[in-house]
Design an enzyme around this catalytic site. Structure first.
Site, short mmCIF file in Angstrom:
data_model
loop_
_atom_site.label_atom_id
_atom_site.label_comp_id
_atom_site.label_asym_id
_atom_site.label_seq_id
_atom_site.Cartn_x
_atom_site.Cartn_y
_atom_site.Cartn_z
N ASP A 375 0.79 -1.04 0.08
CA ASP A 375 -0.04 0.03 -0.03
C ASP A 375 0.90 0.98 0.06
OD1 ASP A 375 -3.01 1.26 0.48
OD2 ASP A 375 -1.52 2.09 2.07
N GLU A 419 -4.36 2.40 -4.33
CA GLU A 419 -3.04 2.43 -4.23
C GLU A 419 -2.62 1.14 -3.76
OE1 GLU A 419 -4.97 4.04 -0.43
OE2 GLU A 419 -5.19 3.85 -2.46
#
Length: 512
Positions: A375, A419
């Site tokens: 992430d 993301e």
């Protein structure tokens, strides 16, 4: 798996297409060959019937004329037995014996021999035509030694009068009143008699008409060749076998052979002349018999060649089209599996590869894999600060770092969503997974992408690691959840870190 199924389907379609066109081509060849064979046999049968018809005409003409010649000999014998021949003057004897004879222009000489073979009466030219002792000739000894040989026909002989001539001797037995041998009446006949008879029957170019005896001796042939007269067939036993196998009466039949006289292959039909030792042959060349059939054959072969070329062209084009469509499908499939922004696998493709990895490990207890859940730290703040376009560039840069950190084709990186990224490391231990994670952390850190609202002053990522544990994980979601839990543990412990999650124990976070 979907790509393999699609590729297998395309290959199966190509194979079925090839088999279908090949089967159609084979079927057309079989059908065409059958039709051609049937037409060939039909043409041959018609040619044989036509040749037999001509041979029968020649055979009937010869039979009729031989009968007339035989009657002429009977008349000669009657005149010899039942007249006062000995009382006539010598000049009258010949005129009397030769009176009322048929086809006088073809008869070279006539004569009568007594029981000792001495000439009783005959043509003046006999001494020149048949020199020597008559009693030694076969036309005399055959009648002397056999009670009823019928009409005897000699082998061809060459005589010289005004010119060189080919002739045969026909003879008939004379009997005393008590049936004992009294001599013979004989006739010397020019073979031009049969030559002119044959020339009255039309033949096509290179066709032949010939007359043989059962002993294989040639008596006449058209086109005429003097050297042919008197020659003998090489294989007399085969020649006689042909006649013995004939079922008709008189015996008749047909066969194919190459002539030894001119080397031409012909279809021959033959008919035996009744009450003689002669056989009439009619030969038609294969070129004449099958001329139209060969024209049809060449036309069919041309059409088959054109059909084969067209079929091959169609097959090639169809295979090319299948290949092109297969490549398009592969491209579309690949595009459907790839995230357009990062060029990594998308969520659907990640679900497929993780599911396949799970199924493989269920089949093989020794197989295993590791997952990396990644992430981007403070990505929402990055978007708010630099804009979404800059955020997209940041995601592309992170994706390149991820792709550069792995080197095996079996490793599958992808964008999980937003993301977040997920990497499947096949047959990789926790130590190997940790090594890959560290390479990613260092690569992203080395990009030095500014991030004012991050405590690190640059763009960073956090990574959670999990490994399949047989017996503890019940499905692939359990492994992903462990990787996700490890990710959140890394983020909660300050970010820019990796964390490894095991079901038995929880390892400490590791700083980049």
């Amino acid at each position: 798996m979907h790509n393999l199924d699609e590729e297998t389907k395309i290959k199966r379609l190509k194979r079925n297409l090839t088999l279908t066109i090949g089967s159609l081509a084979l079927m057309s060849v079989v059908v065409t060959s059958s039709v051609l064979y049937q037409s060939y046999t039909q043409v041959e049968r018609v040619a044989v019937d036509n040749a037999l018809n001509v041979a029968r005409i020649a055979q009937r003409s010869i039979s009729r004329n031989v009968e007339l010649l035989s009657l002429a000999l009977d008349n000669l014998a009657w005149r010899y037995r039942h007249t006062q021949l000995h009382a006539m003057q010598e000049s009258q004897k010949l005129d009397f014996l030769l009176g009322e004879k048929i086809e006088a222009s073809y008869i070279a000489a006539l004569g009568v021999l007594d029981a000792d073979g001495s000439l009783v009466a005959g043509s003046p030219s006999l001494a020149e035509i048949l020199p020597g002792q008559y009693g030694e000739n076969a036309f005399f000894t055959t009648h002397r030694d056999q009670a009823s040989p019928g009409l005897y026909i000699s082998a061809p002989l060459t005589i010289r009068l005004e010119r060189r001539m080919q002739a045969v001797v026909l003879s008939r037995r004379l009997d005393q009143e008590d049936g004992s041998f009294a001599g013979v009446a004989f006739m010397v006949l020019y073979l031009d008699y049969f030559r002119d008879l044959f020339q009255g029957l039309s033949l096509e170019k290179d066709g032949v008409m010939s007359l043989y005896s059962l002993d294989g001796i040639a008596y006449m042939r058209l086109p005429y060749n003097e050297s042919f007269i008197g020659s003998r067939i090489d294989n007399v036993s085969l020649f006689r076998k042909l006649l013995s196998n004939a079922e008709q009466s008189p015996p008749q039949g047909s066969y194919n052979v190459r002539s030894r006289q001119d080397g031409v292959s012909r279809l021959y039909a033959y008919v035996r002349v009744p009450d003689t030792q002669w056989v009439v042959f009619i030969g038609h060349t294969h070129g004449a018999v099958f001329h139209e059939w060969f024209r049809m054959l060449y036309a069919v072969l041309f059409l088959m060649a054109a059909f084969s070329i067209a079929s091959l062209y169609l097959l090639i084009r169809l295979r090319q089209e299948f290949t092109r469509r297969s490549k398009i499908d592969e491209l579309l499939e690949e595009q459907a599996r790839v995230d357009k922004l990062t060029n990594l696998l998308n969520r659907r493709a990640l679900d497929e590869v993780t599911h396949d990895a799970w199924c493989k490990c269920q089949r093989n207890a020794t197989a295993h894999f590791s997952l990396l859940f990644i992430d981007v730290d403070f990505f929402k703040l990055y978007n708010d600060t630099y804009g979404h376009k800059a955020g997209d560039y940041a995601l592309i840069a992170v994706a390149r770092c991820i792709a550069g950190a792995i080197s095996r084709l079996s490793d599958k990186p992808g964008r999980y969503g937003g993301e977040e990224f997920l990497i499947l490391l096949d047959e990789t231990s926790l130590a190997g997974a940790e090594h890959v994670a560290e390479r990613i952390l260092n690569a992203v850190h080395a990009l030095k992408i500014p991030h004012q609202r991050s405590p690190f002053g640059r763009l960073t990522v956090s990574i959670g690691i999990s490994r399949l544990q047989h017996g503890l994980h019940q499905d692939i979601e359990d492994v992903i959840k462990d990787a996700d839990a490890a990710l959140y543990h890394a983020k909660n412990n300050g970010r820019n870190k990796l964390h490894i999650m095991l079901r038995e124990t929880r390892l400490s976070s590791v700083s980049s």
